[in-house]
Design an enzyme around this catalytic site. Structure first.
Site, PDB file in Angstrom:
ATOM      1  N   TRP A  29       0.816  -1.221   0.000  1.00 46.38           N
ATOM      2  CA  TRP A  29       0.000   0.000   0.000  1.00 46.38           C
ATOM      3  C   TRP A  29       0.846   1.265   0.000  1.00 46.38           C
ATOM      4  O   TRP A  29       0.314   2.370  -0.046  1.00 46.38           O
ATOM      5  CB  TRP A  29      -0.957   0.006   1.193  1.00 46.38           C
ATOM      6  N   ARG A  30       2.161   1.119   0.016  1.00 45.00           N
ATOM      7  CA  ARG A  30       3.039   2.293  -0.072  1.00 45.00           C
ATOM      8  C   ARG A  30       3.587   2.495  -1.484  1.00 45.00           C
ATOM      9  O   ARG A  30       4.448   3.341  -1.685  1.00 45.00           O
ATOM     10  CB  ARG A  30       4.201   2.149   0.913  1.00 45.00           C
ATOM     11  N   GLU A  42      -5.324   0.784   6.122  1.00 46.02           N
ATOM     12  CA  GLU A  42      -5.420   1.237   7.504  1.00 46.02           C
ATOM     13  C   GLU A  42      -6.543   0.522   8.247  1.00 46.02           C
ATOM     14  O   GLU A  42      -6.389   0.177   9.430  1.00 46.02           O
ATOM     15  CB  GLU A  42      -5.617   2.759   7.564  1.00 46.02           C
ATOM     16  N   GLN A  47      -5.958  -3.651  14.749  1.00 43.81           N
ATOM     17  CA  GLN A  47      -5.991  -4.890  15.530  1.00 43.81           C
ATOM     18  C   GLN A  47      -5.330  -6.080  14.821  1.00 43.81           C
ATOM     19  O   GLN A  47      -5.517  -7.226  15.222  1.00 43.81           O
ATOM     20  CB  GLN A  47      -7.450  -5.268  15.880  1.00 43.81           C
ATOM     21  N   THR A  48      -4.586  -5.835  13.731  1.00 42.22           N
ATOM     22  CA  THR A  48      -4.044  -6.938  12.942  1.00 42.22           C
ATOM     23  C   THR A  48      -2.592  -6.640  12.551  1.00 42.22           C
ATOM     24  O   THR A  48      -2.259  -5.511  12.201  1.00 42.22           O
ATOM     25  CB  THR A  48      -4.890  -7.163  11.667  1.00 42.22           C
ATOM     26  N   LEU A  85      -9.822 -12.204   8.963  1.00 41.79           N
ATOM     27  CA  LEU A  85      -9.196 -11.005   9.538  1.00 41.79           C
ATOM     28  C   LEU A  85      -9.838 -10.602  10.862  1.00 41.79           C
ATOM     29  O   LEU A  85      -9.231  -9.888  11.649  1.00 41.79           O
ATOM     30  CB  LEU A  85      -9.300  -9.826   8.554  1.00 41.79           C
ATOM     31  N   GLY A  86     -11.090 -11.033  11.072  1.00 44.82           N
ATOM     32  CA  GLY A  86     -11.775 -10.678  12.303  1.00 44.82           C
ATOM     33  C   GLY A  86     -12.263  -9.234  12.306  1.00 44.82           C
ATOM     34  O   GLY A  86     -12.055  -8.478  11.357  1.00 44.82           O
ATOM     35  N   TYR A 125      -7.580   8.717  13.757  1.00 42.68           N
ATOM     36  CA  TYR A 125      -6.323   8.156  13.282  1.00 42.68           C
ATOM     37  C   TYR A 125      -6.355   7.888  11.780  1.00 42.68           C
ATOM     38  O   TYR A 125      -5.458   8.317  11.042  1.00 42.68           O
ATOM     39  CB  TYR A 125      -5.972   6.853  14.017  1.00 42.68           C
ATOM     40  N   ASP A 143      -1.813   6.452  16.421  1.00 48.94           N
ATOM     41  CA  ASP A 143      -2.219   5.089  16.744  1.00 48.94           C
ATOM     42  C   ASP A 143      -1.354   4.589  17.898  1.00 48.94           C
ATOM     43  O   ASP A 143      -0.651   5.369  18.554  1.00 48.94           O
ATOM     44  CB  ASP A 143      -2.089   4.179  15.524  1.00 48.94           C
ATOM     45  N   THR A 314     -12.514  -8.885  21.978  1.00 47.57           N
ATOM     46  CA  THR A 314     -11.931  -7.835  22.808  1.00 47.57           C
ATOM     47  C   THR A 314     -12.482  -7.855  24.228  1.00 47.57           C
ATOM     48  O   THR A 314     -11.743  -7.756  25.202  1.00 47.57           O
ATOM     49  CB  THR A 314     -12.192  -6.451  22.173  1.00 47.57           C
TER      50      THR A 314
END
Length: 362
Positions: A29-30, A42, A47-48, A85-86, A125, A143, A314
């Protein structure tokens, strides 16, 4: 907190960005500054871990290459692409933001962090990341990495678990954020926070900004950031109903709100809502009665004889005891359910994959 002179701020910016130019992570993604790519990455990275996200990101962009493609996609396909991925609300938010962009902005991206936060699922964020990386806006992206890096640099003792602490960090970061390369600066902080200034086993002595790290200079690195402990997840006990027929396994679609919204899994019975009994056989019968009352399906359940499945979210830990039953392949038109043989064609949460593994379902 420690105040820096303008000369020190300039020296810090140069040290960090020179290091980033040489050592910054080569991430898919860069490769460009496309705001859609930034948004997708993002939201996936929340959380991953980065290494987990990379193949998901590549497949997702391959399947939904543009905002328009994502906005027009079937939600079931989006959830399936996200499978594993949750935190599936992220996938729903991502598609919701894409639909907003097409419907309300004619596919044109807002450029400021304030405007970006009008999009579904985009908080401070993510808005700061998109605004700075894609549009060169001078906005911090605060973050966990940024909290940790700047807490250590300046020995900020504000509790990062408290929402009001964000304002303190926002003020500090804005004071050192460069006007010309805010996006690269934010990404450099992300990389720094995951390497030399990581939460566990940091290496501050070899950090490119060691001379600016007051916690390192004072030998207090692990004292920062200050974060109050989370409450332990609440245990929720369920029976998972593994019902099989010639047509396949019975899967229900979860409600459209709440945990695992719209995903498919075996029916659950909340054991804590059943009448109290000391006998497992009585509890199983109560579960069968409740299931029959809610679905009209009368089946005889028995303990599947496999290890309890545990899955932690969580704020909750599910403890699932699997009950097994055979059934006729009755029509399920009146239920949000279906008989499934090919689990690859429906979006499954990780907890269902654990149930499949426990039962030996391929």
């Amino acid at each position: 907190m420690i105040t820096w002179s303008q000369a020190k701020i300039k020296a810090f910016q140069k040290a960090l960005l020179d290091w980033y130019d040489q050592e910054g992570r080569d991430l898919p993604w860069r490769q460009d500054h496309d705001p859609y790519h930034v948004m997708v990455s993002e939201l996936m990275l929340q959380q991953t871990q980065v290494q987990t996200v990379i193949p998901y990101y590549q497949r997702f962009i391959g399947q939904f290459p543009t905002v328009q493609a994502l906005a027009e996609a079937d939600e079931a396909d989006v959830l399936k692409a996200w499978e594993g991925l949750g935190y599936y609300s992220r996938a729903k938010n991502l598609q919701g933001a894409a639909k907003q962009l097409m419907a309300d902005y004619n596919g044109e991206w807002p450029h400021t962090a304030k405007e970006l936060q009008e999009l579904r699922g985009i908080g401070p964020y993510t808005a700061g990341a998109i605004a700075s990386i894609a549009f060169n806006q001078v906005e911090p992206a605060i973050d966990g990495n940024a909290f940790r890096v700047f807490a250590r640099l300046f020995k900020i003792d504000a509790d990062i678990a408290k929402p009001q602490s964000r304002e303190i960090f926002d003020e500090v970061i804005r004071a050192v954020l460069p006007q010309d390369r805010p996006g690269d600066f934010n990404q450099a902080v992300m990389d720094l926070g995951s390497t030399y200034m990581s939460a566990k086993d940091p290496d501050p002595a070899h950090s490119p900004v060691a001379q600016f790290d007051q916690s390192y200079l004072d030998d207090e690195v692990l004292a920062y950031p200050v974060k109050s402990k989370k409450a332990k997840p609440v245990v929720k006990r369920y029976f998972a109903l593994a019902i099989h027929s010639e047509a396949g396994w019975l899967l229900e679609q979860r409600p459209s709100a709440g945990l695992l919204a719209d995903l498919w899994m075996m029916p659950l019975i909340n054991r804590d809502e059943l009448a109290e009994t000391t006998l497992m056989t009585d509890e199983i019968q109560l579960a069968a009665d409740q299931f029959a009352a809610s679905t009209g399906l009368n089946v005889a359940f028995a303990d599947a004889g496999v290890k309890m499945v545990k899955h932690t979210f969580t704020h909750q830990q599910w403890q699932l005891t699997i009950l097994a039953a055979d059934s006729e392949p009755v029509a399920l038109n009146y239920l949000p359910a279906q008989w499934v043989n090919d689990f690859d064609r429906v979006a499954l949460p990780t907890v269902q994959k654990k149930l499949n593994a426990a039962l030996g379902i391929q």
